[in-house]
Scaffold this motif. Structure first.
Motif, PDB file in Angstrom:
ATOM      1  N   HIS A 129      -5.478   7.702   5.233  1.00  0.00           N
ATOM      2  CA  HIS A 129      -4.379   7.335   6.131  1.00  0.00           C
ATOM      3  C   HIS A 129      -4.063   8.520   7.035  1.00  0.00           C
ATOM      4  O   HIS A 129      -3.946   9.657   6.560  1.00  0.00           O
ATOM      5  CB  HIS A 129      -3.137   6.960   5.314  1.00  0.00           C
ATOM      6  CG  HIS A 129      -1.907   6.737   6.141  1.00  0.00           C
ATOM      7  ND1 HIS A 129      -1.697   5.585   6.857  1.00  0.00           N
ATOM      8  CD2 HIS A 129      -0.816   7.525   6.377  1.00  0.00           C
ATOM      9  CE1 HIS A 129      -0.533   5.652   7.487  1.00  0.00           C
ATOM     10  NE2 HIS A 129       0.020   6.822   7.209  1.00  0.00           N
ATOM     11  N   ASP A 178       3.733   0.704   2.743  1.00  0.00           N
ATOM     12  CA  ASP A 178       3.403  -0.369   3.684  1.00  0.00           C
ATOM     13  C   ASP A 178       3.515  -1.721   2.990  1.00  0.00           C
ATOM     14  O   ASP A 178       3.116  -1.866   1.819  1.00  0.00           O
ATOM     15  CB  ASP A 178       1.964  -0.217   4.193  1.00  0.00           C
ATOM     16  CG  ASP A 178       1.769   1.060   5.001  1.00  0.00           C
ATOM     17  OD1 ASP A 178       2.773   1.705   5.328  1.00  0.00           O
ATOM     18  OD2 ASP A 178       0.603   1.386   5.289  1.00  0.00           O
ATOM     19  N   GLN A 219       6.577  -0.494   7.485  1.00  0.00           N
ATOM     20  CA  GLN A 219       6.346   0.792   6.833  1.00  0.00           C
ATOM     21  C   GLN A 219       7.643   1.577   6.702  1.00  0.00           C
ATOM     22  O   GLN A 219       8.448   1.627   7.637  1.00  0.00           O
ATOM     23  CB  GLN A 219       5.332   1.645   7.595  1.00  0.00           C
ATOM     24  CG  GLN A 219       5.006   2.962   6.865  1.00  0.00           C
ATOM     25  CD  GLN A 219       3.976   3.809   7.576  1.00  0.00           C
ATOM     26  OE1 GLN A 219       4.285   4.504   8.524  1.00  0.00           O
ATOM     27  NE2 GLN A 219       2.734   3.740   7.105  1.00  0.00           N
ATOM     28  N   SER A 224       0.860  -1.182   0.000  1.00  0.00           N
ATOM     29  CA  SER A 224       0.000   0.000   0.000  1.00  0.00           C
ATOM     30  C   SER A 224       0.894   1.229   0.000  1.00  0.00           C
ATOM     31  O   SER A 224       2.002   1.208   0.548  1.00  0.00           O
ATOM     32  CB  SER A 224      -0.916   0.029   1.231  1.00  0.00           C
ATOM     33  OG  SER A 224      -1.787  -1.070   1.250  1.00  0.00           O
ATOM     34  N   ASN A 257      -1.467  -3.858  13.325  1.00  0.00           N
ATOM     35  CA  ASN A 257      -2.776  -3.360  12.912  1.00  0.00           C
ATOM     36  C   ASN A 257      -3.857  -4.106  13.679  1.00  0.00           C
ATOM     37  O   ASN A 257      -3.918  -5.345  13.634  1.00  0.00           O
ATOM     38  CB  ASN A 257      -2.970  -3.552  11.414  1.00  0.00           C
ATOM     39  CG  ASN A 257      -1.918  -2.815  10.606  1.00  0.00           C
ATOM     40  OD1 ASN A 257      -2.099  -1.653  10.261  1.00  0.00           O
ATOM     41  ND2 ASN A 257      -0.805  -3.477  10.310  1.00  0.00           N
ATOM     42  N   ASN A 299      -5.969   3.548   9.363  1.00  0.00           N
ATOM     43  CA  ASN A 299      -6.323   3.510   7.947  1.00  0.00           C
ATOM     44  C   ASN A 299      -7.825   3.277   7.851  1.00  0.00           C
ATOM     45  O   ASN A 299      -8.383   2.468   8.604  1.00  0.00           O
ATOM     46  CB  ASN A 299      -5.574   2.378   7.233  1.00  0.00           C
ATOM     47  CG  ASN A 299      -4.081   2.598   7.228  1.00  0.00           C
ATOM     48  OD1 ASN A 299      -3.605   3.662   6.843  1.00  0.00           O
ATOM     49  ND2 ASN A 299      -3.321   1.595   7.657  1.00  0.00           N
ATOM     50  N   TYR A 300      -8.472   3.997   6.923  1.00  0.00           N
ATOM     51  CA  TYR A 300      -9.915   3.838   6.739  1.00  0.00           C
ATOM     52  C   TYR A 300     -10.194   3.541   5.276  1.00  0.00           C
ATOM     53  O   TYR A 300      -9.846   4.316   4.393  1.00  0.00           O
ATOM     54  CB  TYR A 300     -10.663   5.100   7.168  1.00  0.00           C
ATOM     55  CG  TYR A 300     -12.159   4.947   7.084  1.00  0.00           C
ATOM     56  CD1 TYR A 300     -12.861   4.262   8.073  1.00  0.00           C
ATOM     57  CD2 TYR A 300     -12.872   5.461   6.000  1.00  0.00           C
ATOM     58  CE1 TYR A 300     -14.235   4.098   7.995  1.00  0.00           C
ATOM     59  CE2 TYR A 300     -14.243   5.303   5.906  1.00  0.00           C
ATOM     60  CZ  TYR A 300     -14.926   4.618   6.903  1.00  0.00           C
ATOM     61  OH  TYR A 300     -16.277   4.451   6.812  1.00  0.00           O
ATOM     62  N   LYS A 301     -10.825   2.403   5.023  1.00  0.00           N
ATOM     63  CA  LYS A 301     -11.083   1.951   3.659  1.00  0.00           C
ATOM     64  C   LYS A 301     -12.293   2.672   3.066  1.00  0.00           C
ATOM     65  O   LYS A 301     -13.378   2.687   3.647  1.00  0.00           O
ATOM     66  CB  LYS A 301     -11.321   0.444   3.660  1.00  0.00           C
ATOM     67  CG  LYS A 301     -11.406  -0.185   2.276  1.00  0.00           C
ATOM     68  CD  LYS A 301     -11.819  -1.651   2.352  1.00  0.00           C
ATOM     69  CE  LYS A 301     -10.843  -2.460   3.157  1.00  0.00           C
ATOM     70  NZ  LYS A 301     -11.226  -3.900   3.196  1.00  0.00           N
ATOM     71  N   ASN A 342       0.839   5.483   0.761  1.00  0.00           N
ATOM     72  CA  ASN A 342       0.127   6.609   1.354  1.00  0.00           C
ATOM     73  C   ASN A 342       0.790   7.915   0.910  1.00  0.00           C
ATOM     74  O   ASN A 342       2.012   8.056   1.008  1.00  0.00           O
ATOM     75  CB  ASN A 342       0.163   6.518   2.878  1.00  0.00           C
ATOM     76  CG  ASN A 342      -0.285   5.156   3.391  1.00  0.00           C
ATOM     77  OD1 ASN A 342      -1.408   4.749   3.134  1.00  0.00           O
ATOM     78  ND2 ASN A 342       0.589   4.456   4.089  1.00  0.00           N
ATOM     79  N   SER A 362      -4.144   0.761  -2.070  1.00  0.00           N
ATOM     80  CA  SER A 362      -3.702  -0.611  -1.822  1.00  0.00           C
ATOM     81  C   SER A 362      -3.763  -1.422  -3.111  1.00  0.00           C
ATOM     82  O   SER A 362      -4.791  -1.394  -3.821  1.00  0.00           O
ATOM     83  CB  SER A 362      -4.595  -1.267  -0.751  1.00  0.00           C
ATOM     84  OG  SER A 362      -4.530  -0.555   0.468  1.00  0.00           O
ATOM     85  N   ARG A 413      -4.668   6.769   0.641  1.00  0.00           N
ATOM     86  CA  ARG A 413      -4.023   5.467   0.666  1.00  0.00           C
ATOM     87  C   ARG A 413      -4.492   4.656  -0.541  1.00  0.00           C
ATOM     88  O   ARG A 413      -5.685   4.637  -0.874  1.00  0.00           O
ATOM     89  CB  ARG A 413      -4.417   4.737   1.963  1.00  0.00           C
ATOM     90  CG  ARG A 413      -3.854   3.313   2.097  1.00  0.00           C
ATOM     91  CD  ARG A 413      -4.302   2.737   3.445  1.00  0.00           C
ATOM     92  NE  ARG A 413      -3.820   1.394   3.663  1.00  0.00           N
ATOM     93  CZ  ARG A 413      -2.626   1.089   4.151  1.00  0.00           C
ATOM     94  NH1 ARG A 413      -1.781   2.065   4.456  1.00  0.00           N
ATOM     95  NH2 ARG A 413      -2.268  -0.165   4.358  1.00  0.00           N
TER      96      ARG A 413
END
Length: 238
Positions: A196, A75, A85, A29, A123, A186-188, A31, A236, A234
């Protein structure tokens, strides 16, 4: 000889194929966003400057201002909870000034630095969760470069007799290695995109020297120990 070369080439190809396979790439990933460094600085006293300028002893230190740059972090997921990271950024630029005494705010100089930081992260929660907080710990290496003395400092040194107008006045800062601590989330937003955010602290200590014609006239130990904040997008590779 040819067989050895062929074998080596096949090994390199196999390693590259493994690293860049869809399965391995899915663990990466990236950021990208704004990263801000806010020093929690402290330093030793400028005793040589105090003596030359007739200032009270132990009255003058140095301070370092904050700066914001473009942050880029990478990441790599080792499993559902552990990841690695690497934090990178465009070079930070800082102004250094005198703090305290009658010359409070006197510009000392400028420097740039690059702060690559390598962390292991844990995480929390499920790998499929939209919101995933994390904590991390690792090492920071700070590379200082492009140090420049402020004209105001040189004028002051000349005025108090510590230098002459034609002298070469320079500033140097020693590179630093120290621990780094981190927390964030982190928020998807979709299968590939997300948000991020992180806050970190790094142990950055440097030995700074003001030199006249190559001779140190004022050494100073500086603890920068900044709080680092980053907010960004972010992506991925899934």
């Amino acid at each position: 000889m040819h067989n050895n070369k062929l074998t080596s080439a096949l090994k390199v190809s196999a390693i590259a194929a493994t690293l860049f396979s869809p399965l391995a790439l899915a663990n990466f990933s990236v950021n990208v966003g704004a990263i801000h460094v806010n020093p929690n600085d402290s330093s030793s006293y400028l005793n040589a400057v105090e003596s030359a300028a007739g200032l009270p002893a132990n009255s003058a230190k140095v301070s370092v201002d904050s700066n914001t740059q473009l942050g880029l972090t990478f990441d790599y997921a080792l499993d559902d909870n552990w990841s690695l990271q690497l934090i990178a950024a465009t070079p930070f630029s800082h102004n250094i000034k005198v703090k305290g005494s009658a010359v409070d705010g006197l510009p000392v100089g400028k420097t740039k630095h690059l702060p690559p930081t390598f962390l292991a992260q844990y995480n929390f929660g499920s790998a499929n969760a939209d919101f995933r907080p994390f904590v991390g710990a690792g090492l920071n290496y700070t590379l200082f470069f492009s140090e420049k003395v402020a004209p105001e400092l040189k004028d002051t040194l000349v005025a108090v007799g510590a230098a002459q107008a034609g002298d070469d006045v320079s500033l140097s800062l020693k590179n630093s290695v120290g621990i780094a601590l981190q927390a964030g989330f982190n928020y998807k937003l979709s299968a590939n995109w997300g948000l991020h955010a992180m806050i970190a602290w790094a142990d950055i200590d440097t030995d700074a020297k003001v030199k006249v014609n190559g001779q140190t006239v004022q050494p100073v130990d500086v603890s920068i120990d900044p709080t680092i904040v980053m907010v960004g997008l972010r992506y991925s590779f899934r």
